[in-house]
Write a protein that holds these residues in place. Structure first.
Motif, mmCIF file in Angstrom:
data_model
loop_
_atom_site.group_PDB
_atom_site.id
_atom_site.type_symbol
_atom_site.label_atom_id
_atom_site.label_comp_id
_atom_site.label_asym_id
_atom_site.label_seq_id
_atom_site.Cartn_x
_atom_site.Cartn_y
_atom_site.Cartn_z
ATOM 1 N N MET A 1 -45.670 -13.855 48.467
ATOM 2 C CA MET A 1 -44.994 -14.722 49.167
ATOM 3 C C MET A 1 -45.951 -15.744 49.721
ATOM 4 S SD MET A 1 -41.013 -13.707 49.807
ATOM 5 C CE MET A 1 -41.498 -13.007 50.850
ATOM 6 N N ASP A 2 -45.890 -17.250 49.626
ATOM 7 C CA ASP A 2 -46.943 -17.670 50.681
ATOM 8 C C ASP A 2 -45.906 -18.525 51.335
ATOM 9 O OD1 ASP A 2 -49.311 -17.548 48.827
ATOM 10 O OD2 ASP A 2 -48.170 -19.010 47.564
ATOM 11 N N PHE A 3 -46.099 -19.016 52.354
ATOM 12 C CA PHE A 3 -45.682 -19.263 53.529
ATOM 13 C C PHE A 3 -45.945 -20.462 53.986
ATOM 14 C CE2 PHE A 3 -43.878 -14.658 53.148
ATOM 15 C CZ PHE A 3 -42.763 -14.461 53.792
ATOM 16 N N PRO A 4 -45.436 -21.180 54.695
ATOM 17 C CA PRO A 4 -43.652 -21.580 54.360
ATOM 18 C C PRO A 4 -42.747 -21.756 52.671
ATOM 19 C CG PRO A 4 -44.478 -23.346 55.704
ATOM 20 C CD PRO A 4 -45.083 -22.557 55.143
ATOM 21 N N ILE A 5 -41.736 -21.307 52.491
ATOM 22 C CA ILE A 5 -41.314 -21.572 51.425
ATOM 23 C C ILE A 5 -40.663 -22.756 51.421
ATOM 24 C CG2 ILE A 5 -39.925 -20.356 49.988
ATOM 25 C CD1 ILE A 5 -41.030 -17.640 51.200
ATOM 26 N N TYR A 6 -41.209 -23.578 51.222
ATOM 27 C CA TYR A 6 -39.683 -24.921 50.900
ATOM 28 C C TYR A 6 -38.450 -24.925 50.006
ATOM 29 C CZ TYR A 6 -43.695 -27.152 54.013
ATOM 30 O OH TYR A 6 -44.593 -27.370 54.980
ATOM 31 N N ILE A 7 -37.428 -25.426 50.494
ATOM 32 C CA ILE A 7 -36.977 -25.227 49.321
ATOM 33 C C ILE A 7 -36.263 -26.572 49.072
ATOM 34 C CG2 ILE A 7 -34.431 -24.996 49.873
ATOM 35 C CD1 ILE A 7 -35.557 -22.880 50.664
ATOM 36 N N SER A 8 -36.802 -25.626 47.539
ATOM 37 C CA SER A 8 -36.697 -27.674 47.188
ATOM 38 C C SER A 8 -35.296 -28.494 46.493
ATOM 39 C CB SER A 8 -36.885 -27.350 45.544
ATOM 40 O OG SER A 8 -39.005 -27.440 45.856
#
Length: 252
Positions: A1-8
């Motif tokens: 996973m790539d952080f931060p995980i943005y919420i679309s």
């Protein structure tokens, strides 16, 4: 996973910390209103309690955050951007407690109000920790490096304890336990909140040993010192309640 995980949301992307912190306040407040409906507080009194909790929590969370690295805080005391960074749940809980008690004295509320807030706090804290986890390294709520199977790489190639997830699991367990106690064991007003605080403060006292924050206070960090003071206070309260109950039983 790539952080931060943005919420679309369609064309928009929201930072996870902002989104889940907002949800924590909104949903937590709705839970509080639901639980308040089972108490004897009027709506006006409930709003005063919320006001005291918000102001106290805001001040407490900042003060405790500044004590994480006291020397750096002294060096940066005139930099507003530094002073506005960081906040702590423990500081918010203890500061909110003080704020509520001061407001209660001011508006004449004599009954305990903590029991109304327990499940709102647990709900809000759980949702907030999801945002902390999805934010990754910049949130600085992760744990120290580990070889455990639970270790997670937050983006820099180092496997660390996901202490945010540990806390979510603990909060769910604590919430279920307190709900069971509430439904099956008769307690005096305020006792359930005392159990919540003792449980959470004990948890933070232990879990912060695997967090990479400075531990300048005799091997403890700022949050652990606050937890110890809180546990001493609630230990005194519980002893006082037990003594009072014994006295009433003896006189009955």
């Amino acid at each position: 996973m790539d952080f931060p995980i943005y919420i679309s949301f369609g064309l928009f992307k929201l930072h996870p910390h902002l989104l889940f912190e907002s949800l924590a306040y909104f949903i937590g407040f709705r839970v509080y209103l639901k639980m308040r409906g089972q108490s004897k507080l009027t709506m006006i009194q409930a709003m005063w309690v919320v006001f005291g909790a918000i102001v106290g929590a805001s001040i407490g969370s900042k003060l405790l955050a500044w004590l994480e690295d006291p020397m750096r805080t002294i060096e940066q005391w005139n930099h507003v951007s530094y002073l506005m960074q960081g906040k702590t749940i423990v500081g918010g809980l203890l500061g909110g407690l003080i704020g509520v008690e001061l407001i209660k004295k001011r508006v004449g509320i004599t009954r305990s109000t903590g029991d109304d807030m327990i499940f709102a706090l647990i709900t809000g804290m759980t949702i907030g920790r999801i945002g902390c986890f999805l934010t990754g390294l910049s949130d600085q709520t992760y744990g120290i490096p580990t070889s455990w199977i639970t270790g997670i790489d937050f983006g820099d190639g180092v496997m660390r304890h996901p202490t945010q997830l540990y806390e979510i699991v603990f909060l769910v367990f604590l919430g279920v336990l307190l709900y069971f106690i509430k439904k099956n064991i008769p307690l005096h007003d305020g006792a359930l909140f005392q159990l919540f605080m003792i449980g959470y403060l004990s948890w933070r006292l232990l879990i912060d040993f695997i967090k990479p924050t400075p531990h300048p206070y005799w091997g403890l960090n700022n949050i652990q010192i606050a937890c110890l003071l809180g546990l001493i206070y609630y230990g005194w309260i519980c002893n006082k309640n037990i003594s009072g109950e014994r006295k009433r039983t003896k006189n009955a």
